[in-house]
Design a protein around this motif. Structure first.
Motif, mmCIF file in Angstrom:
data_model
loop_
_atom_site.group_PDB
_atom_site.id
_atom_site.type_symbol
_atom_site.label_atom_id
_atom_site.label_comp_id
_atom_site.label_asym_id
_atom_site.label_seq_id
_atom_site.Cartn_x
_atom_site.Cartn_y
_atom_site.Cartn_z
ATOM 1 N N ILE A 57 12.773 -12.355 -9.019
ATOM 2 C CA ILE A 57 12.536 -11.001 -9.530
ATOM 3 C C ILE A 57 13.837 -10.214 -9.647
ATOM 4 N N ILE A 58 14.850 -10.591 -8.860
ATOM 5 C CA ILE A 58 16.154 -9.914 -8.958
ATOM 6 C C ILE A 58 16.754 -10.144 -10.343
ATOM 7 N N GLY A 59 16.742 -11.393 -10.783
ATOM 8 C CA GLY A 59 17.278 -11.716 -12.105
ATOM 9 C C GLY A 59 16.505 -11.054 -13.222
ATOM 10 N N ARG A 60 15.187 -10.993 -13.067
ATOM 11 C CA ARG A 60 14.369 -10.352 -14.104
ATOM 12 C C ARG A 60 14.623 -8.847 -14.169
ATOM 13 N N THR A 61 14.862 -8.238 -13.003
ATOM 14 C CA THR A 61 15.188 -6.800 -12.979
ATOM 15 C C THR A 61 16.530 -6.556 -13.663
ATOM 16 N N GLU A 62 17.498 -7.420 -13.377
ATOM 17 C CA GLU A 62 18.828 -7.272 -14.004
ATOM 18 C C GLU A 62 18.737 -7.397 -15.521
ATOM 19 N N ALA A 63 17.958 -8.374 -16.001
ATOM 20 C CA ALA A 63 17.791 -8.556 -17.444
ATOM 21 C C ALA A 63 17.199 -7.284 -18.067
ATOM 22 N N ALA A 64 16.229 -6.689 -17.375
ATOM 23 C CA ALA A 64 15.609 -5.452 -17.874
ATOM 24 C C ALA A 64 16.609 -4.299 -17.879
ATOM 25 N N TYR A 65 17.451 -4.234 -16.832
ATOM 26 C CA TYR A 65 18.429 -3.135 -16.762
ATOM 27 C C TYR A 65 19.472 -3.256 -17.873
ATOM 28 N N PHE A 66 19.909 -4.482 -18.152
ATOM 29 C CA PHE A 66 20.907 -4.657 -19.219
ATOM 30 C C PHE A 66 20.292 -4.373 -20.592
ATOM 31 N N ASN A 70 21.871 -1.759 -23.156
ATOM 32 C CA ASN A 70 22.115 -2.106 -24.562
ATOM 33 C C ASN A 70 21.433 -1.130 -25.508
ATOM 34 N N GLU A 71 20.219 -0.724 -25.169
ATOM 35 C CA GLU A 71 19.497 0.235 -26.018
ATOM 36 C C GLU A 71 20.195 1.592 -26.054
ATOM 37 N N GLU A 72 20.937 1.884 -24.970
ATOM 38 C CA GLU A 72 21.656 3.162 -24.900
ATOM 39 C C GLU A 72 23.065 3.067 -25.497
ATOM 40 N N LYS A 79 27.596 -4.690 -26.251
ATOM 41 C CA LYS A 79 26.303 -5.055 -25.681
ATOM 42 C C LYS A 79 26.490 -6.178 -24.662
ATOM 43 N N ILE A 80 25.643 -6.180 -23.632
ATOM 44 C CA ILE A 80 25.680 -7.250 -22.637
ATOM 45 C C ILE A 80 24.740 -8.367 -23.079
ATOM 46 N N LYS A 314 9.433 1.860 -17.840
ATOM 47 C CA LYS A 314 9.759 1.645 -19.258
ATOM 48 C C LYS A 314 10.222 0.219 -19.554
ATOM 49 N N TYR A 315 11.089 -0.326 -18.694
ATOM 50 C CA TYR A 315 11.744 -1.597 -19.032
ATOM 51 C C TYR A 315 11.219 -2.815 -18.273
ATOM 52 N N PHE A 316 10.514 -2.590 -17.154
ATOM 53 C CA PHE A 316 9.997 -3.727 -16.384
ATOM 54 C C PHE A 316 8.636 -3.342 -15.794
ATOM 55 N N PRO A 317 7.678 -2.978 -16.649
ATOM 56 C CA PRO A 317 6.383 -2.490 -16.152
ATOM 57 C C PRO A 317 5.604 -3.521 -15.343
ATOM 58 N N ASP A 318 5.867 -4.808 -15.585
ATOM 59 C CA ASP A 318 5.158 -5.857 -14.842
ATOM 60 C C ASP A 318 5.815 -6.144 -13.490
ATOM 61 N N GLY A 319 6.996 -5.596 -13.258
ATOM 62 C CA GLY A 319 7.711 -5.850 -12.009
ATOM 63 C C GLY A 319 7.085 -5.098 -10.843
ATOM 64 N N ASP A 320 7.128 -5.705 -9.665
ATOM 65 C CA ASP A 320 6.559 -5.091 -8.464
ATOM 66 C C ASP A 320 7.562 -4.092 -7.886
#
Length: 409
Positions: A57-66, A70-72, A79-80, A314-320
């Motif tokens: 889940i750490i990696g998935r959170t990082e992917a969502a943050y990047f 990128n969107e900003e 872009k990352i 917004k970016y990781f709604p399925d994340g716990d």
């Protein structure tokens, strides 16, 4: 024809000025493999499968943050490109994935690769290649060794720091403790054990009455708990990764053992460990932390926590949101963004490490109050402060002061 000559001279001067300014602009931008005017390639290795898959889940959170970054608009207009592979918590697989990232994908650096065994397996390769092994997701003390491994840096507090804090607390509050230790039989577990023994000092030999190690290939650690209980210990030092931590908490309750229970920070997840183990079974466990706990109502109006929750929605709604890994991934990703901002247009591997070693009182707002990130050319341990906490009801309650526990590399 003086007028024509004058025009030619002016044109030549203009061309020379344009060439000079273009040359200056390009001189200001420095790139190594993995960086361009538009992109920064970042490699990552996570155990998305295997015995430590809870950390994925750490990696998935990082992917969502990047994705958010990128969107900003990216970092300084770039872009990352986040390339993350699974190593199943297997050191040989980690080596294979590191080579793929460096030699095939041609990333600028590898960021927050997880696990002490996996990072140990790739450390010499990364340093020989002079590719940053940046903000690794493990608290082993050896990542703070800029002299011998100048391309490797940790992020979280060291494991030895953490167990030294537990040892100090025991010496003060329970000096007659009989301690039983369960630890993972690898560098990660042994690092924690060393910190405990160093913290107890001369009393370690008499206070530690039983040690049991387990292999990550074991399906269950139940027999180890039974053995530790039989030692007569009244303190249980639980040095395990999430899957085994949940098993240990549940088994301690099943066998009716009621020791003072210390659980290492890396398995302090309410959602990922304590709930599966049973919240009733988890009461009064002591741990230590450096990050805010989403489930703690004291942070409900905290701006940093509000930003984190808005990001998750917004970016990781399925994340716990209750999983400690999401806060870790968010905080370490923010730290990387700060480093890359400081790099400006000098995106060489050498400058990435230089900026990583130049963090001064930086805070991601998910850190506990009073905790700051500081690094230097001789200090590759960004976070070296912790606060003790006790599990009550459905959340961790902080107690005591923020404690600095620097342990040298």
């Amino acid at each position: 024809m003086p007028a024509v000559t004058g025009k030619l001279a002016a044109a030549s001067l203009a061309l020379a000025l344009i060439a000079a300014s273009t040359s200056t602009a390009s001189a200001q931008k420095k790139y190594d493999t993995g960086a361009t005017d538009t992109e920064i390639k970042v490699g990552n290795i996570m155990p998305y499968s295997g015995p430590a898959s809870a950390y994925g889940i750490i990696g998935r959170t990082e992917a969502a943050y990047f994705k958010k970054i990128n969107e900003e608009g990216g970092i300084n207009g770039r872009k990352i490109n986040f390339i993350s592979y699974d190593d199943a918590y297997s050191p040989p697989k980690a080596v294979e994935q590191a080579r793929k990232l460096v030699e095939s994908d041609e990333v600028l650096f590898i960021f927050n690769s997880l696990g002490t065994p996996s990072n140990s397996a790739i450390q010499k390769y990364m340093n020989a290649k002079k590719v940053p092994q940046l903000l690794v997701a493990t608290g082993a003390t050896k990542w703070n060794d800029p002299k011998d491994f100048p391309w490797t840096m940790g992020w979280q507090p060291s494991y030895q720091s953490e167990t030294q804090i537990y040892a100090k607390w025991l010496l003060k509050n329970k000096p007659d403790a009989k301690i039983a230790v369960l630890f993972q039989n690898d560098d990660y577990g042994k690092d924690y054990l060393k910190g405990l023994k160093d913290g107890l000092g001369a009393k370690a030999a008499s206070m530690i009455v039983k040690e049991e190690s387990y292999e990550t290939s074991e399906p269950t650690i139940d027999s180890h708990i039974v053995s530790l209980k039989s030692s007569g210990a009244d303190v249980f030092m639980n040095i395990t990764t999430p899957k085994f931590a949940a098993q240990a908490i549940k088994k301690v309750a099943e066998v009716g053992w009621k020791p003072l229970h210390f659980l290492n920070n890396v398995s302090g997840n309410v959602g990922g460990v304590l709930k599966p183990a049973g919240l009733d079974n988890s009461q009064d466990i002591i741990s230590a932390d450096y990050l805010k706990d989403v489930s703690d109502p004291q942070w409900s109006n905290d701006p940093g926590m509000k930003d984190f929750l808005a990001f998750m929605n917004k970016y990781f709604p399925d994340g716990d949101k209750l999983d400690h890994g999401t806060i870790v991934g968010y905080g370490v990703a923010q730290t990387l963004v700060q480093i890359l901002k400081q790099c400006g247009d000098d995106l060489t591997r050498e400058n990435v490490m230089r900026q990583a070693a130049s963090l001064k009182n930086f805070r991601t707002e998910v850190l506990l109050p009073g905790i700051q990130i500081n690094t230097s050319a001789t200090d590759f341990a960004p976070i070296s402060q912790l606060q003790l906490e006790r599990f009550k009801g459905e959340k961790w309650d902080l107690f005591g002061d923020v404690i600095s526990a620097d342990v040298g590399g």
